[in-house]
Design an enzyme around this catalytic site. Structure first.
Site, PDB file in Angstrom:
ATOM      1  N   LYS A  90      -7.439  11.439  -5.008  1.00 15.40           N
ATOM      2  CA  LYS A  90      -6.625  10.896  -5.966  1.00 15.40           C
ATOM      3  C   LYS A  90      -6.657  12.114  -7.111  1.00 15.40           C
ATOM      4  O   LYS A  90      -5.778  12.259  -7.839  1.00 15.40           O
ATOM      5  CB  LYS A  90      -7.199   9.528  -6.575  1.00 15.40           C
ATOM      6  CG  LYS A  90      -6.735   8.427  -5.706  1.00 15.40           C
ATOM      7  CD  LYS A  90      -7.120   7.263  -6.304  1.00 15.40           C
ATOM      8  CE  LYS A  90      -6.661   5.945  -5.398  1.00 15.40           C
ATOM      9  NZ  LYS A  90      -7.257   6.094  -3.890  1.00 15.40           N
ATOM     10  N   GLU A 149     -10.043   7.768 -15.899  1.00 17.97           N
ATOM     11  CA  GLU A 149      -8.534   7.731 -16.065  1.00 17.97           C
ATOM     12  C   GLU A 149      -8.270   6.348 -17.264  1.00 17.97           C
ATOM     13  O   GLU A 149      -8.907   5.778 -17.347  1.00 17.97           O
ATOM     14  CB  GLU A 149      -7.538   7.423 -14.603  1.00 17.97           C
ATOM     15  CG  GLU A 149      -6.349   7.242 -14.805  1.00 17.97           C
ATOM     16  CD  GLU A 149      -5.673   7.096 -13.632  1.00 17.97           C
ATOM     17  OE1 GLU A 149      -5.677   8.193 -12.824  1.00 17.97           O
ATOM     18  OE2 GLU A 149      -5.280   5.963 -12.863  1.00 17.97           O
ATOM     19  N   ARG A 190       2.247   6.627   4.342  1.00 18.35           N
ATOM     20  CA  ARG A 190       2.314   5.732   5.709  1.00 18.35           C
ATOM     21  C   ARG A 190       3.545   4.912   5.243  1.00 18.35           C
ATOM     22  O   ARG A 190       4.061   4.794   4.256  1.00 18.35           O
ATOM     23  CB  ARG A 190       1.096   5.267   5.871  1.00 18.35           C
ATOM     24  CG  ARG A 190       0.576   4.427   4.406  1.00 18.35           C
ATOM     25  CD  ARG A 190      -0.605   3.672   5.081  1.00 18.35           C
ATOM     26  NE  ARG A 190      -1.422   2.914   3.763  1.00 18.35           N
ATOM     27  CZ  ARG A 190      -1.048   2.128   2.849  1.00 18.35           C
ATOM     28  NH1 ARG A 190       0.123   1.444   3.246  1.00 18.35           N
ATOM     29  NH2 ARG A 190      -1.615   1.654   2.053  1.00 18.35           N
TER      30      ARG A 190
END
Length: 445
Positions: free
Chosen positions: A116, A200, A293
């Protein structure tokens, strides 16, 4: 077109892929664990191979057994579905090294988006909006505290290698951060083999909006439309709808443009999803992650566009053009997906068991993608998802009305199920207004 396809997955997504393969004349090969030997997806496949015991590490994540099954059956390609090995870059590389076609993005794209922190930095460099956060993993709790001080509380403490809503916690102050940092790092090491932690900005009121992208065989990246995914429990989705009731034409164009930028930054191919957080107060959105995906919620995009995303995946993997005009992509109606899980409808705790009654609803605008049926058993070894109840209507009110009727007509006895929760949600004034956020389920409880 690929002539034979091994599906390295189980349950509803395996059945979903088999359905498209059969329509296209592609031989569908299932792999299964010992626990799944009598499951519908195994019985519906053209060929099936047992790859190990119930434990996923010994079966559905057993790369050697899956590759051996592909060789044994003469499969040309492998479709990983979602979960299990679908975002495993090493597996993708191994599949292609063995001369098989990987129905998914490149291993390099999977690797780039799997971390990430790396993904955030790549997106920022490409001009995609990212939320305020740390550019590098916090190596210690002191580093995390320093990052939080610069970002401002509250903050999200997130496993850099995580996914599926796992490995995340909110810290409202330094004391909370000290506690959550150690928990998230330990969880990440245990679950993902990587204890890297990202700090974050946390938005107390936020919506979760994502965009479906396709990286075409000719190198172009296109964005189809957005999905609203804010109905969640424990950061995991329960209901999705498309289009998002929070997104108007101008914001939609910004979302789609950013999603294309994200895909182009990693030379994306095949189906993927760019997930974002939307601040409803300001209209700002920020990149959250890219899922490399097919998503669980892909059917609602299929229904409003009138296309089969699994077919597009197979065509892209075969080097062929899509079945639709990418310059004349149309959107029609409103679609909703409800994830019917084997869990109690109040606390959402798993409730596996043998299915005594299974009656699926039917009617105009109703689709059920299920992994189970009468006399099957929901075991504790796998995800609790039993079926996806999908409806489409001319507009949002009609879709909601059809969802209510479909929920009322879906009969399941044996395992616990969350259908009563959906009956409640579909009458909830906040949900009906369309002005809701990721806190809606908590407020209902």
């Amino acid at each position: 077109m690929i002539e034979s396809l091994l599906i390295a997955n189980r349950g509803e997504i395996a059945r979903r892929i088999i359905r498209t393969a059969r329509r296209l004349g592609v031989r569908a090969i299932a792999v299964h664990s010992e626990a799944d030997a009598a499951m519908p997806f195994v019985l519906e496949a053209d060929e099936a191979v047992c790859v190990g015991p119930a434990n996923p590490a010994q079966s559905y994540r057993n790369t050697d057994a899956i590759l051996a099954a592909a060789k044994q059956t003469g499969a040309q390609a492998i479709h990983p579905g979602y979960g299990f090995l679908s975002e495993n870059a090493d597996f993708a590389r191994t599949v292609e090294a063995n001369g098989l076609v990987w129905v998914g993005p490149s291993a390099d794209a999977i690797s780039a988006m799997g971390d990430k922190i790396n993904a955030r930095n790549l997106m920022a460099a490409a001009g995609v909006p990212v939320a305020p956060g740390s550019q590098d993993p916090a190596a210690s709790v002191e580093e995390a505290i320093g990052a939080a001080a610069a970002i401002g509380y509250p903050v999200m403490v997130k496993a850099a290698a995580g996914g599926g809503g796992m490995g995340m916690a909110v810290a409202n102050d330094e004391a909370g951060l000290r506690t959550e940092f150690d928990k998230v790092r330990a969880f990440a090491e245990r679950m993902f083999g990587d204890g890297s932690v990202l700090i974050e900005r946390f938005f107390p009121r936020v919506r979760h909006v994502e965009v479906q992208i396709l990286g075409l065989a000719d190198g172009r990246v296109i964005a189809l439309s957005e999905r609203e995914c804010s109905v969640q429990r424990r950061n995991q989705k329960l209901l999705e709808e498309a289009p998002s009731p929070a997104v108007g034409p101008e914001l939609r164009q910004r979302f789609l443009a950013a999603a294309v930028q994200a895909g182009e930054a990693v030379k994306y191919r095949n189906a993927g999803t760019v997930e974002c957080l939307l601040d409803p107060a300001s209209g700002e959105f920020f990149f959250l992650e890219m899922n490399t995906r097919l998503q669980v919620e892909h059917p609602i995009t299929e229904l409003i566009h009138g296309i089969d995303l699994v077919e597009q995946q197979l065509r892209i993997a075969s080097g062929e053009a899509p079945t639709f005009d990418v310059d004349e992509l149309t959107t029609r109606g409103h679609a909703i997906e409800l994830r019917v899980n084997a869990e109690d409808p109040k606390r959402f705790l798993p409730g596996p068991g043998k299915v005594a009654t299974w009656v699926e609803p039917s009617g105009e605008g109703i689709r059920v993608d299920s992994g189970y049926g009468p006399d099957t058993t929901v075991t504790p070894f796998y995800d609790s998802l039993m079926a996806k109840l999908i409806v489409v209507g001319a507009d949002r009110p009609e879709a909601i009305a059809r969802a209510r009727a479909a929920v009322a007509g879906f009969e399941i006895a044996g395992p616990k199920n969350n259908l009563p929760f959906f009956a409640e949600l579909l009458e909830n004034e906040e949900f009906l207004s369309g002005d809701y956020d990721t806190g809606i389920v908590a407020r209902m409880r």
